[in-house]
Motif scaffolding. Structure first.
Motif, short mmCIF file in Angstrom:
data_model
loop_
_atom_site.label_atom_id
_atom_site.label_comp_id
_atom_site.label_asym_id
_atom_site.label_seq_id
_atom_site.Cartn_x
_atom_site.Cartn_y
_atom_site.Cartn_z
N GLY A 387 1.02 -1.03 0.09
CA GLY A 387 -0.05 -0.05 0.10
C GLY A 387 0.98 1.08 0.01
N ASN A 388 2.07 1.06 0.51
CA ASN A 388 2.98 2.35 0.44
C ASN A 388 3.43 2.46 -1.13
OD1 ASN A 388 3.89 2.14 3.66
ND2 ASN A 388 4.05 3.93 2.76
N SER A 389 3.35 1.46 -1.82
CA SER A 389 3.92 1.84 -3.35
C SER A 389 3.14 3.03 -3.77
CB SER A 389 3.40 0.70 -4.27
OG SER A 389 3.81 -0.42 -3.95
N GLY A 390 4.37 4.05 -4.33
CA GLY A 390 3.78 5.15 -4.87
C GLY A 390 4.22 6.35 -3.86
N SER A 391 4.51 5.96 -2.81
CA SER A 391 4.69 7.05 -1.64
C SER A 391 5.99 7.99 -1.90
CB SER A 391 5.05 6.46 -0.23
OG SER A 391 3.99 5.62 0.32
N PRO A 392 6.08 9.09 -1.57
CA PRO A 392 7.20 9.98 -1.84
C PRO A 392 8.25 9.70 -0.68
CG PRO A 392 5.69 11.38 -0.82
CD PRO A 392 4.93 9.91 -1.09
N VAL A 393 9.77 9.61 -1.04
CA VAL A 393 10.70 9.56 0.02
C VAL A 393 11.32 10.95 -0.10
CG1 VAL A 393 12.81 8.55 0.36
CG2 VAL A 393 11.19 7.24 -0.50
N LEU A 394 11.07 11.78 0.96
CA LEU A 394 11.73 13.12 1.22
C LEU A 394 12.89 13.23 2.13
CD1 LEU A 394 8.31 13.17 1.50
CD2 LEU A 394 8.67 15.69 0.85
N ASN A 395 13.82 14.27 1.85
CA ASN A 395 14.86 14.38 2.49
C ASN A 395 14.76 15.45 3.36
OD1 ASN A 395 15.00 16.91 0.96
ND2 ASN A 395 16.73 16.28 -0.26
N ALA A 396 15.74 15.88 4.20
CA ALA A 396 15.55 16.87 5.24
C ALA A 396 15.06 18.19 4.88
CB ALA A 396 16.68 17.24 6.07
N SER A 397 15.40 18.69 3.42
CA SER A 397 15.14 20.00 2.79
C SER A 397 13.59 19.92 2.20
CB SER A 397 15.99 20.26 1.74
OG SER A 397 17.09 20.47 2.15
N HIS A 398 13.01 18.53 2.55
CA HIS A 398 11.84 18.39 1.92
C HIS A 398 11.31 18.33 0.50
CE1 HIS A 398 11.14 18.94 6.37
NE2 HIS A 398 11.81 20.23 6.38
N ARG A 399 12.54 17.81 -0.27
CA ARG A 399 12.27 17.63 -1.54
C ARG A 399 12.22 15.89 -1.78
NH1 ARG A 399 12.35 21.06 -6.23
NH2 ARG A 399 12.37 23.12 -5.24
N VAL A 400 11.41 15.54 -2.69
CA VAL A 400 11.25 14.15 -3.03
C VAL A 400 12.59 13.80 -3.89
CG1 VAL A 400 9.88 12.35 -4.14
CG2 VAL A 400 8.70 14.46 -3.27
N ILE A 401 13.25 12.76 -3.00
CA ILE A 401 14.56 12.26 -3.76
C ILE A 401 14.15 10.76 -4.23
CG2 ILE A 401 15.91 13.55 -2.10
CD1 ILE A 401 16.37 10.81 -0.43
N ALA A 402 13.19 10.43 -3.98
CA ALA A 402 12.63 8.94 -4.68
C ALA A 402 11.34 8.56 -4.48
CB ALA A 402 13.56 7.61 -3.85
N LEU A 403 10.80 7.73 -5.29
CA LEU A 403 9.55 7.29 -5.41
C LEU A 403 9.42 5.65 -4.98
CD1 LEU A 403 6.54 7.75 -6.54
CD2 LEU A 403 7.13 6.86 -8.62
N HIS A 404 8.91 5.70 -3.84
CA HIS A 404 9.05 4.29 -3.18
C HIS A 404 8.26 3.29 -4.15
CE1 HIS A 404 9.34 1.01 -0.22
NE2 HIS A 404 7.78 0.89 -0.20
N HIS A 405 8.94 2.16 -4.47
CA HIS A 405 8.15 1.09 -4.77
C HIS A 405 8.51 -0.44 -4.86
CE1 HIS A 405 11.19 0.69 -8.62
NE2 HIS A 405 11.88 1.31 -7.55
N LEU A 406 9.70 -0.62 -4.11
CA LEU A 406 10.08 -2.13 -3.80
C LEU A 406 10.23 -2.22 -2.41
CD1 LEU A 406 12.31 -2.55 -6.80
CD2 LEU A 406 9.96 -3.44 -6.52
N GLY A 407 9.79 -3.40 -1.78
CA GLY A 407 10.20 -3.75 -0.44
C GLY A 407 11.05 -4.83 -0.21
N GLY A 408 11.53 -5.18 0.87
CA GLY A 408 12.69 -6.24 1.02
C GLY A 408 13.78 -6.05 2.05
#
Length: 431
Positions: A387-408
């Protein structure tokens, strides 16, 4: 034999013998008991409805059946959170046909499909939650500017927006003495509860060690910026039965999620984006319905498989309704190892949660483990789940540095945002 009920209305009640009155009262109790017994034996319920939709006798919820497996939601890597059921139900202009109950005990949401709508000019139907707090209105023109949003699936009719809870109250509103059928309901989606979601989905271990996620509202005071940025993140209900996470990107009407969540125009048109689906109190398990909008236009889908950039860029209908939740911006350069990160999303179909810490509150914060895990991805052990697929991964400057899509664990992965930006820069206003 005289009709005692009629006579009782016509003449003074004292003319009815006391013994006859007692017999009438006993018969009335027997009839009531028989109706209740029949409802229980058929697995039906007599329901109350909001005061605004009150009627003299509560209608029975019709029987429904699970739709064939070929019609159930199924997509690799996407969490299934609902079941499609078939039903034979209608609204009519008859005195007792103006309200219909669509119910599945224990359901977390109900999404109703109208196979046809035959309304006179000025008439409309509403689809409401049992408590009346959520209601969607539809007239014969299905005009989103004057009525409610809705979704489509390429077949005749339309899907009303989902309502929270296990009951949808469908009501015909008309003041004219028309005749005949006004609407036909043939299907509905009903949401699974947490136990059913777990039973229907294979889960890759992506909660690393202790699950440190908490309701977003838990961080409203201690991490106000992270809380605020998370408002741009929505729960994505895919075609009535699947779940991912999505979010606003840039200043215009654009949304991002994973390609493996959906990648066609028909899937976009059939899906809902639910903003502000989050608990009101920390650990309170009390989310409201939030704000729901439907998917509008598919703009760009990444090439390659789900282990590559894995993105879908699209827009929504009724954009004005969600602008107040803010937006997020993509980083335009690569990140580095050790960068602090946080992840807002809707893992397991739950109300929105934030991953800020690795294992314990106020302990080690989430961070990038490998900024160049491979050509397309960075890795981290920040907690996520189906369900987290598609979540934004943000840094300390609050910019999105990655688009979450794989778990493991320990290498949960997100597609590199700066590479996504390079492909969609002309389609977004990245601030």
């Amino acid at each position: 034999m005289r009709d005692l009920r009629y006579e009782g209305r016509r003449h003074v009640s004292v003319l009815i013998p006391e013994k006859e009155r007692q017999m009438k009262h006993a018969l009335r109790r027997l009839r009531t008991g028989a109706v209740a017994l029949a409802a229980c034996s058929l697995g039906l319920s007599l329901l109350s409805v909001p005061a605004a939709e009150a009627y003299s006798v509560a209608p029975l919820a019709p029987q429904s059946e699970r739709a064939p497996e070929s019609n159930q939601f199924s997509a690799e890597g996407v969490t299934t959170i609902g079941e499609l059921r078939t039903v034979d139900s209608s609204l009519s202009y008859a005195p007792n046909g103006a309200t219909q109950i669509i119910q599945h005990p224990g359901a977390t949401y109900v999404k109703v499909h109208f196979s046809s709508l035959r309304l006179a000019q000025g008439d409309y139907v509403t689809v409401s939650s049992r408590d009346g707090k959520e209601s969607h209105r539809y007239d014969r023109h299905l005009n989103r500017a004057t009525g409610s949003d809705y979704t489509t699936d390429g077949q005749p009719g339309f899907w009303a927006m989902s309502v929270e809870g296990d009951t949808a109250v469908v009501t015909l509103h008309s003041s004219r003495p028309s005749r005949g059928s006004a609407a036909t309901i043939d299907r509905f989606w009903r949401g699974y509860d947490r136990t059913e979601i777990a039973a229907h989905n294979f889960s890759t271990q992506s909660v690393c060690s202790t699950d440190a996620r908490r309701d977003v509202v838990c961080y409203q005071n201690s991490h106000p910026t992270e809380y605020a940025r998370g408002r741009a993140v929505a729960r994505l209900l895919i075609s009535g039965g699947g779940l991912c996470t999505t979010w606003r990107v840039g200043n215009t009407n654009r949304m991002l999620t994973n390609k493996h969540c959906f990648s066609t125009q028909s899937a976009v048109s059939g899906s809902e984006m639910q903003f502000n689906y989050q608990c009101a109190t920390c650990g309170g398990a009390n989310p409201g319905a939030g704000t729901k909008v439907s998917g509008a236009t598919l703009y760009r889908v990444s090439s390659g498989g789900s282990n590559q950039l894995d993105y879908t860029l699209f827009s929504v209908n009724n954009f004005a309704a969600i602008q107040g939740f803010g937006t997020l911006y993509l980083a335009t350069s690569a990140t580095s190892n050790g960068t602090r990160i946080y992840v807002p999303g809707h893992g397991d179909g739950s109300a929105k949660r934030l991953s800020i810490y690795e294992d314990t509150q106020n302990g080690a914060t989430c961070a990038v483990r490998n900024a160049n895990y491979n050509t397309w991805n960075i890795s981290y052990s920040c907690d996520t789940s189906g369900g987290n697929s598609g979540s934004p991964v943000l840094n300390a400057s609050h910019r999105v540095i990655a688009l979450h899509h794989l778990g493991g664990c320990p290498s949960n992965q997100g597609a590199k945002a700066h590479l996504i930006y390079n492909e969609i820069a002309s389609l977004i206003d990245n601030g």
